[in-house]
Design an enzyme around this catalytic site. Structure first.
Site, mmCIF file in Angstrom:
data_model
loop_
_atom_site.group_PDB
_atom_site.id
_atom_site.type_symbol
_atom_site.label_atom_id
_atom_site.label_comp_id
_atom_site.label_asym_id
_atom_site.label_seq_id
_atom_site.Cartn_x
_atom_site.Cartn_y
_atom_site.Cartn_z
ATOM 1 N N THR A 277 0.906 -1.121 0.000
ATOM 2 C CA THR A 277 0.000 0.000 0.000
ATOM 3 C C THR A 277 0.946 1.171 0.000
ATOM 4 O O THR A 277 2.106 1.001 0.350
ATOM 5 C CB THR A 277 -0.817 0.002 1.322
ATOM 6 O OG1 THR A 277 -1.603 -1.177 1.376
ATOM 7 C CG2 THR A 277 -1.712 1.189 1.443
ATOM 8 N N THR B 69 -0.372 0.007 6.848
ATOM 9 C CA THR B 69 -0.250 -0.925 5.737
ATOM 10 C C THR B 69 -0.049 -2.324 6.288
ATOM 11 O O THR B 69 0.469 -2.486 7.389
ATOM 12 C CB THR B 69 0.927 -0.531 4.819
ATOM 13 O OG1 THR B 69 1.192 -1.619 3.916
ATOM 14 C CG2 THR B 69 2.192 -0.267 5.616
ATOM 15 N N ASP C 168 -8.460 -2.238 4.486
ATOM 16 C CA ASP C 168 -8.406 -1.260 5.565
ATOM 17 C C ASP C 168 -8.178 0.163 5.069
ATOM 18 O O ASP C 168 -8.539 1.132 5.749
ATOM 19 C CB ASP C 168 -7.281 -1.613 6.529
ATOM 20 C CG ASP C 168 -5.928 -1.608 5.837
ATOM 21 O OD1 ASP C 168 -5.738 -2.428 4.908
ATOM 22 O OD2 ASP C 168 -5.077 -0.776 6.182
#
Lengths: 329, 388
Positions: free
Chosen positions: B253, B303, B284
């Site tokens: 991420t 992350t 998330d």
């Protein structure tokens, strides 16, 4: 150490002029769902099973804004969302953009238990639903005549569920001016806002907490809009300490991470359940409006809201039971 | 007199307006009431001790922090083997350095932290070496479904998007959701329609799909290595610890957090999600409080394994520990990473209103970089980072 406890809600923010017979209908439904949950708890069903069972019942009844009776998008369609969370291991499941699954909360549970993920949305979630063989219905099933009328009113008022704290170009119109003094929720006059999210929180006699929330979202919402209900920590949260379900202005609830906040002030500040709920309603909503139901692992049950009224009911093993709408109920 | 003076500071501190105390890192003895104490933001001072005297209200000693801007960014945490070949390591290090420089220049040019995090994340999205924008990993159907989230600390205004397959810079669309809609979060077709309405740059989905990610998906499918959260009951075997043969992490991420010298905070996170994820899966990253969160105390971007981060509400919990337990940024972030999420699942970058920065992770590594106004700078992948 207490026994079981349960609370249900059918949304916060109620028209003070809601006709008495509508109020009675709502209370009867809340009482029926509460009793359903109580029987299940007496038969020793686990907290997670009970919250799913009760929310299914609320979804199936057209009165509240979830499942059948969901609010409509700007295009007149239904896009439902739901989430569920099991306190002991903090397992969770959530779905958004559901248009043909009869009971979104059960699909959320399947996401939790049968998928490697926590959250599925839109066509991917629908595809998963078909693979899991859950009951599917036509989108028309969810759309009630009442809600079609509400959408029309919302469009006429041009009060497209704008969060009134965020200035948006072009929100002011002659139509909106006529209702500016009226009570509002999510920028909608409260008579149009009427439909509401549903939720249930339960602690079973073994002290396990769970929470579930389900909604059709906002009347006249943009296609694709995701609110607080499916967001873990916002609309729904459960852990070892407590189970929490929130309802109200989704955007304020998301910013305030409201459901997690109740648990966080218990965990990190040592507050009791009712104090935690009161603190969060008072301190964490900024100018937003919302309501919260919560249970603790000690068998306590609590409720708090800063809206005009909240459809709610709660009961605990020691014989306490209450169904109410207004502050004084 | 001292009392009045302190009240001035306290209110300015509480509002985050005191950019540079005149005598930083120096002990101050001041007198004030307990109620004033409540309005203090713990992030602003390093120590606050009550000096017992015969008089009430008490005399407190305050040590202020020197505040300045700070920035931290990440390109994902995961099983990054220490044997990562040089040709795979160096381009990423170069990209981290490049993005850090862009962010630092913007902060020096007095751009707002919200602008800075958007700018830096756009750059990370455009870089094919990271799992966001171009270079996003693929779903089980070989498609791209990107998501992103942005949040401003002082106002707690936020925007998020999911399920995007044609928007070049998803982080900028998240900002538009925040600024141009009554909502916070738009997903899938509705988000794509909004993107077109707003006229943001869109492109054919193939732009995002790199040969490396096609290969990664094939490997994942062959190994039947669906990214399964091992805490889920349906998993039959424990998760494979070994990453793909090419030495890359399966998860990743990008994110950036920034604070300016006025103490304004912002965070942004963007991702392609997990390799071989189910179509429609939301992680998330776009969930406020999970992968992304900022308030007036700190800004956090996380992350790792999304499912673990969601249930631990990682980003909000860093802030909650500071707010409710009075922990420092470092303590709060370390607590969340070490105690709240199983090992191998999370990394995060965070900055505080006082200009502190921290980048803890419990995975093998995390692509990361940070810099602060006082000249500190770091670029790293594994625990032993190299200082620049």
């Amino acid at each position: 150490m207490g026994g079981w406890a349960i609370a249900v809600h059918g949304g916060a923010g109620v028209d003070p002029n809601l006709p008495t017979h509508r109020q009675e209908e709502a209370k009867q439904l809340l009482a029926r769902c509460l009793n359903l949950g109580i029987s299940a708890l007496r038969s020793s069903l686990s907290a997670i099973d009970v919250v799913e069972l009760v929310v299914r019942e609320l979804e199936t009844d057209p009165l509240f804004n979830s499942g059948r009776g969901s609010a409509l998008t700007e295009n007149g369609t239904v896009e439902m969302e739901a989430s569920i969370m099991d306190g002991p291991k903090r397992r969770c499941g959530a779905v958004s953009g559901i248009s043909t699954v009869k009971n979104p909360v059960s699909l959320a549970r399947l996401v939790m238990e049968k998928s490697p993920h926590s959250y599925l949305a839109f066509s991917g979630a629908e595809e998963f639903a078909r693979k899991q063989g859950v009951e599917m219905v036509d989108n028309e099933y969810f759309i009630t005549k009442d809600n079609k009328g509400m959408l029309k009113l919302a469009k006429e008022a041009n009060s497209i569920v704008f969060d009134y704290r965020i200035p948006i170009l072009g929100t002011c119109s002659a139509g909106a001016g006529a209702i500016e003094s009226a009570l509002q929720m999510n920028g909608l006059p409260i008579i149009i806002y009427a439909p509401e999210t549903v939720g249930c929180v339960v602690v079973d006699s073994q002290g396990r907490c769970a929470a579930a929330t389900s909604t059709g979202g906002l009347m006249n919402k943009m296609m694709g809009r995701i609110g607080d209900s499916p967001l873990i920590g916002a609309g729904t949260y459960a852990c070892d300490l407590c189970g929490v379900s929130c309802t109200g202005e989704g955007e304020a609830i998301i910013r305030g991470t409201l459901a997690r906040e109740v648990a966080a002030v218990m965990e990190y500040k040592g507050l009791g359940l009712q104090d935690a709920v009161d603190f969060v309603v008072k301190e964490r909503l900024d100018e937003g409006k919302a309501g919260i139901i919560a249970v603790s692992n000690k068998g306590e049950v609590a409720c708090g809201f800063n809206t005009t009224g909240m459809f709610r009911g709660c009961a605990s093993e020691d014989g306490y039971m209450e169904v109410g709408i207004w502050d004084q109920d | 007199m001292a009392h009045e003076r302190f009240r001035g500071w306290a209110s300015r501190l509480a509002l985050g307006l005191l950019s540079k105390p005149n005598t930083p890192k120096q002990q101050k003895q001041v007198t004030f009431e307990a109620s004033t104490l409540e309005t203090l933001k713990p992030a602003i001072y390093t120590t606050l001790t009550e000096t017992k005297t015969q008089n009430t209200p008490g005399v407190y000693s305050l040590t202020f922090r020197e505040m300045g801007w700070a920035i931290a960014l990440h390109g994902g945490a995961g099983d990054i083997p220490i044997t990562l070949p040089r040709e795979r390591r160096e381009p990423r290090e170069a990209a981290l350095r490049h993005c850090l420089e862009i962010g630092v220049s913007a902060l020096k040019a007095k751009r707002s932290p919200l602008d800075v995090v958007e700018l830096v994340v756009r750059e990370l999205e455009n870089n094919p070496h990271f799992n966001a924008g171009r270079g996003s990993v693929l779903t089980n159907k070989g498609t791209v479904e990107m998501e992103a989230c942005i949040m401003d600390g002082n106002t707690k205004k936020c925007g998020a998007v999911s399920g995007l397959s044609t928007v070049v810079n998803t982080i900028s669309l998240a900002r538009l959701v925040m600024e141009k809609t009554p909502h916070i979060y738009l997903g899938f077709d509705g988000a794509e329609a909004f993107a077109r309405e707003q006229g943001v740059e869109t492109i054919d989905e193939n732009h995002f799909i790199t040969p490396e990610n096609v290969e990664r998906l094939n490997q994942a499918k062959e190994a039947n290595r669906v990214q399964i959260d091992f805490t889920q009951p349906i998993q039959k075997d424990p998760p494979e610890k070994a990453p793909f043969e090419n030495g890359d992490s399966q998860i990743g991420t990008v994110g950036c957090v920034a604070v300016d010298s006025e103490g304004n905070l912002a965070t942004a996170t963007s991702t392609g999600g997990l390799v071989n994820k189910m179509v429609g899966r939301i992680g998330d990253t776009p969930v406020i409080g999970a992968g992304t969160y900022a308030n007036s105390l700190c800004a956090v971007s996380a992350t790792g394994r999304g499912e673990a981060i969601i249930r631990a509400t990682v980003a909000r919990d860093v802030a909650a520990l500071m707010e409710y337990k009075g922990l420092s940024l470092q303590e709060a972030a370390a607590y969340v990473v070490e105690e709240c999420v199983p090992k191998g699942n999370v990394g995060l970058v965070a900055v505080s209103a006082a200009g502190e920065v921290t980048m803890p992770f419990n995975t093998t590594g995390m692509f990361r970089a940070c810099a602060t106004e006082d000249g500190y700078s770091e670029i790293g992948i594994w625990p032993s980072s190299m200082h620049t």
